[in-house]
Design an enzyme around this catalytic site. Sequence first.
Site, PDB file in Angstrom:
ATOM      1  N   ASN A 248     -27.276  -8.650  11.757  1.00  9.42           N
ATOM      2  CA  ASN A 248     -28.618  -8.833  11.204  1.00  9.42           C
ATOM      3  C   ASN A 248     -29.202 -10.176  11.606  1.00  9.42           C
ATOM      4  O   ASN A 248     -30.415 -10.294  11.865  1.00  9.42           O
ATOM      5  CB  ASN A 248     -28.593  -8.693   9.684  1.00  9.42           C
ATOM      6  CG  ASN A 248     -28.463  -7.256   9.233  1.00  9.42           C
ATOM      7  OD1 ASN A 248     -28.982  -6.342   9.875  1.00  9.42           O
ATOM      8  ND2 ASN A 248     -27.756  -7.037   8.140  1.00  9.42           N
ATOM      9  N   LEU A 346     -49.118  -5.193  38.823  1.00  4.95           N
ATOM     10  CA  LEU A 346     -48.808  -6.079  39.934  1.00  4.95           C
ATOM     11  C   LEU A 346     -48.584  -5.320  41.237  1.00  4.95           C
ATOM     12  O   LEU A 346     -48.447  -5.944  42.297  1.00  4.95           O
ATOM     13  CB  LEU A 346     -47.573  -6.927  39.614  1.00  4.95           C
ATOM     14  CG  LEU A 346     -47.852  -8.325  39.068  1.00  4.95           C
ATOM     15  CD1 LEU A 346     -48.519  -8.262  37.702  1.00  4.95           C
ATOM     16  CD2 LEU A 346     -46.572  -9.140  38.981  1.00  4.95           C
ATOM     17  N   GLU A 371     -27.485  -4.617  19.700  1.00  2.00           N
ATOM     18  CA  GLU A 371     -27.824  -4.941  18.308  1.00  2.00           C
ATOM     19  C   GLU A 371     -28.524  -3.776  17.609  1.00  2.00           C
ATOM     20  O   GLU A 371     -29.398  -3.961  16.770  1.00  2.00           O
ATOM     21  CB  GLU A 371     -28.703  -6.208  18.205  1.00  2.00           C
ATOM     22  CG  GLU A 371     -28.283  -7.376  19.067  1.00  2.00           C
ATOM     23  CD  GLU A 371     -26.920  -7.926  18.719  1.00  2.00           C
ATOM     24  OE1 GLU A 371     -26.230  -7.334  17.888  1.00  2.00           O
ATOM     25  OE2 GLU A 371     -26.553  -8.951  19.306  1.00  2.00           O
ATOM     26  N   GLY A 372     -28.141  -2.567  17.972  1.00  2.69           N
ATOM     27  CA  GLY A 372     -28.723  -1.362  17.383  1.00  2.69           C
ATOM     28  C   GLY A 372     -29.740  -0.742  18.308  1.00  2.69           C
ATOM     29  O   GLY A 372     -30.746  -1.365  18.655  1.00  2.69           O
TER      30      GLY A 372
END
Length: 392
Positions: A248, A346, A371-372
């Site tokens: 978290n 671009l 991280e998930g």
Amino acid sequence: MTLTVPASALTYLGTEHLIDDESRELRAAVRDFVDRRVRPHIAGWYEEGRLPARELARELGRLGVLGMHLEGYGCAGASATAYGLACFELEAGDSGLRSLVSVQGSLAMYAIWRFGSEEQKQRWLPRMAAGEAIGCFGLTEPDFGSDPAGMRTRARRDGDDWLLNGTKMWITNGSIADVAVVWARTDEGVRGFLVPAGTPGFTAPEITRKQSLRASVTSELVLDDVRLPADALLPEAAGLSGPLSCLNEARFGIVFGALGAAHDCLETTVDYTRSRQIFDRPLAAYQATQLKLADMGLELGKGMLLALHLGALKDAGTLDHRQISLGKLNSVREAIAIARECRALLGAAGITLDYPVIRHSANLESVLTYEGTSEVHQLIIGQVLTGHAAFR
């Protein structure tokens, strides 16, 4: 006809009043560091698949950003919002740079700071805050990423010692780390251990041939009958709540960090379209271009408002960990969409490392996953809305 002075998307949004002076000063210091120390070299590092992580860590330590949101032990004790803004500037340089800082501070250092003994804190945290020692965080395994409860790494007691066996995968900083925070199953549930580099049976081969996060050290951790003394155990961590609380912390940094990559893409693209001539007019003067730029600026601004709101909640001590999923899902999803749209604007120039856009786009593919994943965060939000867990 009077032309208005071009403004950046975030200047136009007018969010500066939401940021205090101390956070602004720290943001400016990190931005200067990135401009001076990283931008001139990052394309080459990315192309070569390397990052001078140890050298940069010492410089980042002097800057005060390693574990900056922690209190004591040489850490700056900065606000959550200040930490988020630092992540924004670091990832505007490169996601690999922000990952170095995030893994060091929000995963390895936070795990020791939150769950370690006083002896463990004194041994590691001051050196890690100074960038003199590097840490990594071993949770993900080859077959268990989104479902860490299935981990196969085990630790068993052997007299007063512990014996660890298992494999961790996709570990940032792994092969250069002085200490690894390793999570393992025990007869008492999931526990955390500090494994110093050089411990017999512990190896950390680097993962190569990556096409994303190339300017980052990514490794496997292999534990083959690694013997650790009893005091290697993190005494205050029991169960999956320990490593998940660390995640978290890292996810919060990504809420801001991914927006930094998106901002760098958008600013680069606005500058490019204003100078690129198409049929004797700047590309920026066409309606189709402005519609795309406006949509990207809007999403970037909305993402920053959400990030600053979550930062304010965290600083007030009222942030629910499930609210971080709102920010991680939104920031990364919108950032990768912005990077892809900028790449298209671009044209052929967008696929070269002469511009940062394709590098950010490739990096964000990893940020989207770690991280998930987006799906995990969607299901966290879905559980909040419905009361039903739908992870299986």
